[in-house]
Structure formats: C-alpha cells, structure tokens
Design an enzyme around this catalytic site. Structure first.
Site, PDB file in Angstrom:
ATOM      1  N   GLU A  12       6.504  -2.649  11.870  1.00 24.84           N
ATOM      2  CA  GLU A  12       5.348  -3.513  11.550  1.00 24.84           C
ATOM      3  C   GLU A  12       5.699  -4.579  10.971  1.00 24.84           C
ATOM      4  OE1 GLU A  12       3.908  -3.917   8.700  1.00 24.84           O
ATOM      5  OE2 GLU A  12       4.910  -3.054   7.157  1.00 24.84           O
ATOM      6  N   HIS A  47      18.826  -2.302   1.535  1.00 23.17           N
ATOM      7  CA  HIS A  47      17.380  -1.632   1.349  1.00 23.17           C
ATOM      8  C   HIS A  47      16.223  -2.784   1.530  1.00 23.17           C
ATOM      9  CE1 HIS A  47      13.978   0.753   0.009  1.00 23.17           C
ATOM     10  NE2 HIS A  47      13.597  -0.352  -0.794  1.00 23.17           N
ATOM     11  N   CYS A  71       0.902  -1.221   0.036  1.00 19.70           N
ATOM     12  CA  CYS A  71      -0.051  -0.031   0.156  1.00 19.70           C
ATOM     13  C   CYS A  71       0.921   1.263  -0.184  1.00 19.70           C
ATOM     14  CB  CYS A  71      -0.850   0.112   1.233  1.00 19.70           C
ATOM     15  SG  CYS A  71      -0.083  -0.173   2.656  1.00 19.70           S
ATOM     16  N   SER A  77       9.237   1.044   7.023  1.00 22.39           N
ATOM     17  CA  SER A  77       7.788   1.185   6.879  1.00 22.39           C
ATOM     18  C   SER A  77       7.183   2.562   7.485  1.00 22.39           C
ATOM     19  CB  SER A  77       7.156  -0.131   7.710  1.00 22.39           C
ATOM     20  OG  SER A  77       7.366  -1.288   7.220  1.00 22.39           O
TER      21      SER A  77
END
Length: 570
Positions: free
Chosen positions: A114, A99, A50, A109
């Site tokens: 998370e 990365h 997302c 995040s």
C-alpha cells in the site's frame, strides 16, 4: 550519535493495545518536544499511523535511549509501561534504517505494497522539521526513505502485491465480489475529511458509488471535499456536505459508511447503527442471539458451567462463542496471560478443570483446557510471557441475512463500536478484521525485488553517513593547511619585500598547488575507506596524525547542520 527506533505496530501488538496507545496530534507534538529535551536524544520524529506508533531518535547511549524512549511512549500514550513493554520492538543503527525503508516501501504494512504510508512518512518529517526536532541524521534518513519508497513503486510491481487499506477494505465489504458491481447504484456516507477519508471518498467515487455525503466536525472541510469530489475528472459524483449533527439521519439513508476521524471516543454506537438498519429494513436489527450466535467472556461461560467465579479477570482477552448452545473455550495467548506468573495460570487451570458438567460432545473436554493452560504456565515460567496470540477455534456459522448496511472503520482508535459485528443485516470491516483478512493474502514475486532495493538503499545510506562523518575532519585538515600556507606567505612577504605582485602571485599559487597535491590522495582515500563498514575510525586517526583540534572539527559540523537547516524544504 546513533539511530534508534522504539515502537509497536499491528505485527507486534493486538489492535486493542494499538487503539489505546494511539496518539493525538497534540500528543505527538508533546512527545517530540519531551524526547529532544531528554538527555540521550538530540533529534526525534514520530511516525503515527492507524496501525503503528514509532519514535525515531538520534541517541548517544543505546540502553539509556531505549529506556527513555519506551518511558516517553508509555507516558504520552497513556498505556502503562509494564503493559506496553511486551509489545514494543527496538531497532538500532542499520537495522533501524532497514526497518524504516521497509515501512516506506509498504513491506511492513497491513496490506503489503500500500502506498499511503509514503504520505504519512512525509507528514512525519514535515512535523519534525516544523518543531526543529529533526537534524541532519533524521532529515537524511526520512528523505532517503521517501526516495526508496518511490523507487520501489516505480521500478517494481509492488502495487500488485497489495492495495491501499481503503481498496482492500472495500474488497472485504464486497465479500470477494467485484467492487464496481458491489458499489454500483449505492449511496455512501463518509465521516471525516482528513487524508484517509478523502482517499476513501475518491476510491468510492471511482468504484461507481452514485452519491457521497461528507460529514465532518469542521463543516468547511466537508464542503471542500464534497466540491473536489463533484468537480474531479475521475471522481465526478453527486456529493454534498453535512454537519456531524446530521449523521444519524444520513446513516439511515446510506448503503455504505466509511469513518475515519481523530475522535477519541466512538462516533457510531451499536444502538445508532441498529436504529439505522431498522429504519431501512422496517424490522429490528437482530443481535447475536437472533442470528444464532452470541459472544460472552470465557469467565462467564465457565462460571455458568462450574457454578463458581473465575479467580482471574480474563474478560478483555478471552472469549467463548456460543452457537446453538455449544461453547468453545479459547485462550488468546499473550493478550490474555502476559505478565501472569505460572502459579496464577495454574490457579486458572485448576478452576477450568472443574467445568466437567459441560457436555463434552458440545465442547472441548475440561482436561484439554487444563492441559493447555498448564502448558501456557510452563511457557510463561520459562520465557516470562506467551510469545503468540492464538485465534479462537472455528465455530459453525448460522446463516445471516444479506447486509442492508456496509460499514468500513479505518480509524485508530476505532470510530464504530465493535459490537456492531453482532448485528444481523450489517457488515462491518475494521482495522482488526482487515489485519486478519490480509494475514493470508498472497504476496507477489515483486516483493523480493523490493527487498533487494531496500538492502541496496540501506547500504548506500550507511556509506553516505560514514563518509559524511569524516567530512568535517577533512575540512578541518584543509583549513589548517590553508592557514599554514597563509602564514608562510606572510612571512615570505616580510623577508622578500622587493618581489612584485606577479612574482608573489606565482609563489602563492605554487605553494597552494603543492599543499593541494599532497592532501588530495590521502583525503580522497580516507573518504573511501570511511564509507566502508568499520571505517569510522579513520576520522579519529586523521585527527590524531595531524593533531587537529576537536573543537575545530565540531565547529565545522555545527556549521554544516546550520546550513542544512536553512536549506530544508518548507
């Protein structure tokens, strides 16, 4: 071959760009297929969540790889390359590994720590394996990323540094209060039945929600989720499934709505939410004017002040908030002026300067606006783009009535119309507001320990890859030595036909031991040296010293890739 990642995330791009660049499942498949078909890449994987879209590839040319991957991202996202480029980042070789491992640990995040990203990385690898776009490099890379993420969560308190987006979003809905107290006695509507929606539903159940209604386009999936919620040991709650057509009616009944679907358009419009609020409260849902606050574009506000039209189309990126007649002009940095030349910005500055009729006690002086835009123009002329986005100036808030409806939009692109923010009696938390709220969230001391874990794992992965690079050469060398031994034994059999089987066996073993002892120390040492930074040249030296056929070495590599492909997990 070398690892390359090209992508954009909430750290590099505004939500509006991420929203437009979001890739459907079909688009991700097509992107993978087109990437491995392109000349610079032999392997590819797409990590799409997302708040990030990243394309990983094993390429043989850096510049050609960056150009090709950027072009493919633009083509499949539907955002023009010129518009997308300012927001893209590129990581190469060790930096690309670092990365991904940081992403897997939750360090990159929106909410630090998370853990849902691990499942998304696992899905990314499974998709690439299913499409046969992941070879040895990407399989090794993503498998170790998953191990690194699990290690970070098990060995540190990174989970205390942040929560999942779902938990954090509910904390925002509760406005800093206890989530369990806020949730107790309320009913919830969950739109969608995917992984994020399922997580949200389970979190709501554990928080004390009384009833959960699940709506999904595929009714069977909604039924399955409702059944799981009703039968779970820690999520037992009254739950039922409805079809999407029933959402308007359920919206009027629900206290809390969580939406996370794969829809490309809005699932809930502002009008639908307003109708639900009116049904619940018995009075119309007030808009911005009714609550003392309205949002108009900068162009509209200055047009009203000057009586002339703005020479630029700045509506998508600039806004003026009007509170009891007071306006405050704000420029959102690169989102507003990326790609504009200095002359264009100066033209806008000259127009803004004409807004002298606006009461200076009510807003910033036009001279200050002109100076700001002139400074932006100078920056753009120097570096080619504005390097940061600026938030609007704070404005006084008029008290709003207590929310009658709480909305959490976790979809990208968004499911719920952003205009809902202006409705009184509604509290909407979406990806954009989560990003703003989490930007100032405190980071636990455990983050430093996770960073050390990431650095250690990156070093270990690099050493393993460099050692693996020389393995085919060592195998080819030992194969050549075995062929030489076999040839000499055959020649000896012809010259000494009277030797019995025991004598021939002793001679064969003696020759093999001599060759093994001669090769053992050099091959072990060359693997150790190759694992160190800059050790890639040892494979070339070995091939040159022993005159090894490059095609033989390549054949060993292909055989290894084939074996690994067969051994991949389903």
């Amino acid at each position: 071959m070398s690892l390359l990642v090209v992508g954009l995330s909430h750290r590099s791009a505004p939500v509006s760009v991420l929203e437009r660049a979001a890739l459907s499942a079909d688009a991700q498949v097509k992107l993978l297929q087109d990437t491995v078909a392109a000349e610079p890449a032999t392997e590819a994987a797409v990590l799409a969540t997302c708040n990030r879209i990243e394309l990983y590839a094993d390429v043989d040319k850096f510049h050609a790889g960056v150009a090709e991957l950027s072009t493919l991202l633009a083509q499949h996202s539907g955002v023009g390359l010129d518009e997308l480029t300012p927001y893209l980042y590129v990581h190469y070789e060790d930096r690309a590994v670092h990365h991904l491992f940081s992403v897997a640990c939750g360090l990159d995040s929106m909410v630090v720590g998370e853990g849902q990203i691990l499942g998304q990385i696992k899905d990314c690898l499974a998709r690439a394996q299913e499409l046969h776009s992941a070879g040895r490099l990407l399989n090794d890379l993503f498998q170790q990323a998953l191990r690194t993420g699990k290690r970070a969560h098990s060995e540190t308190g990174i989970d205390r540094a942040g929560q999942s987006l779902v938990t954090f979003g509910m904390e925002q809905l509760a406005a800093g209060g206890d989530v369990r107290d806020w949730a107790s006695g309320r009913t919830a509507l969950v739109i969608g039945a995917g992984s994020m929606s399922s997580l949200a539903a389970a979190t709501l159940a554990r928080a004390g929600i009384t009833e959960i209604v699940v709506a999904n386009r595929t009714f069977e999936r909604a039924e399955r989720l409702a059944q799981i919620l009703g039968e779970g040991d820690d999520t037992a709650v009254a739950a039922r499934a409805v079809r999407m057509a029933a959402v308007p009616g359920e919206l009027a009944r629900a206290d809390v709505v969580v939406s996370c679907t794969g829809a490309t358009g809005l699932v809930l419009t502002a009008d639908a939410v307003a109708e639900a609020v009116e049904h619940r409260t018995g009075r119309p849902a007030e808009t911005g004017e009714g609550s003392g606050r309205t949002t108009v574009t900068a162009a509209e506000a200055l047009q009203r002040a000057t009586g002339t039209d703005c020479p630029l189309d700045t509506a998508p990126a600039q806004s003026v908030q009007t509170v009891q007649g007071a306006t405050g002009f704000s420029v959102h940095g690169e989102a507003a002026v990326a790609g504009m030349d200095a002359a264009t910005l100066e033209q806008h500055g000259a127009w803004a300067t004409g807004a002298a009729t606006v009461d200076r006690r009510e807003r910033r002086g036009p001279e200050a606006d002109a100076e700001l835009i002139t400074a932006l123009a100078a920056t753009a002329a120097t570096v080619g783009r504005i390097p940061e986005r600026r938030k609007p100036e704070p404005v006084a808030e008029i008290p709003r009535p207590a929310p009658a409806l709480f909305l959490l939009d976790l979809a990208m692109p968004r499911d719920i119309d952003a205009a809902v923010h202006r409705l009184a009696g509604v509290r909407l938390v979406d990806i954009e507001s989560l990003a703003e709220a989490s930007a100032d969230a405190p980071m636990a001391a455990d983050v430093d320990q996770v960073r050390r874990i990431v650095s250690d794992e990156v070093a270990a992965f690099g050493a393993a890859q460099r050692a693996a690079h020389i393995t085919p050469t060592v195998v080819a060398l030992r194969t050549m030595a075995a062929d030489v031994v076999a040839s000499e034994i055959a020649r000896l059999d012809g010259r000494l036909p009277d030797l019995d089987a025991r004598q021939r066996g002793e001679i064969r073993q003696a020759v093999h031991r001599v060759v093994d002892k001669l090769l053992h120390a050099p091959t072990v040492r060359v693997k150790e040296l190759a694992a160190e930074p800059g050790g890639a040249g040892y494979a070339d030296a070995l091939r040159t010293l022993f005159d090894l056929d490059p095609e033989t070495v390549a054949a060993v590599s292909r055989a290894g890739d084939s074996t690994e492909t067969k051994d991949r997990p389903a």
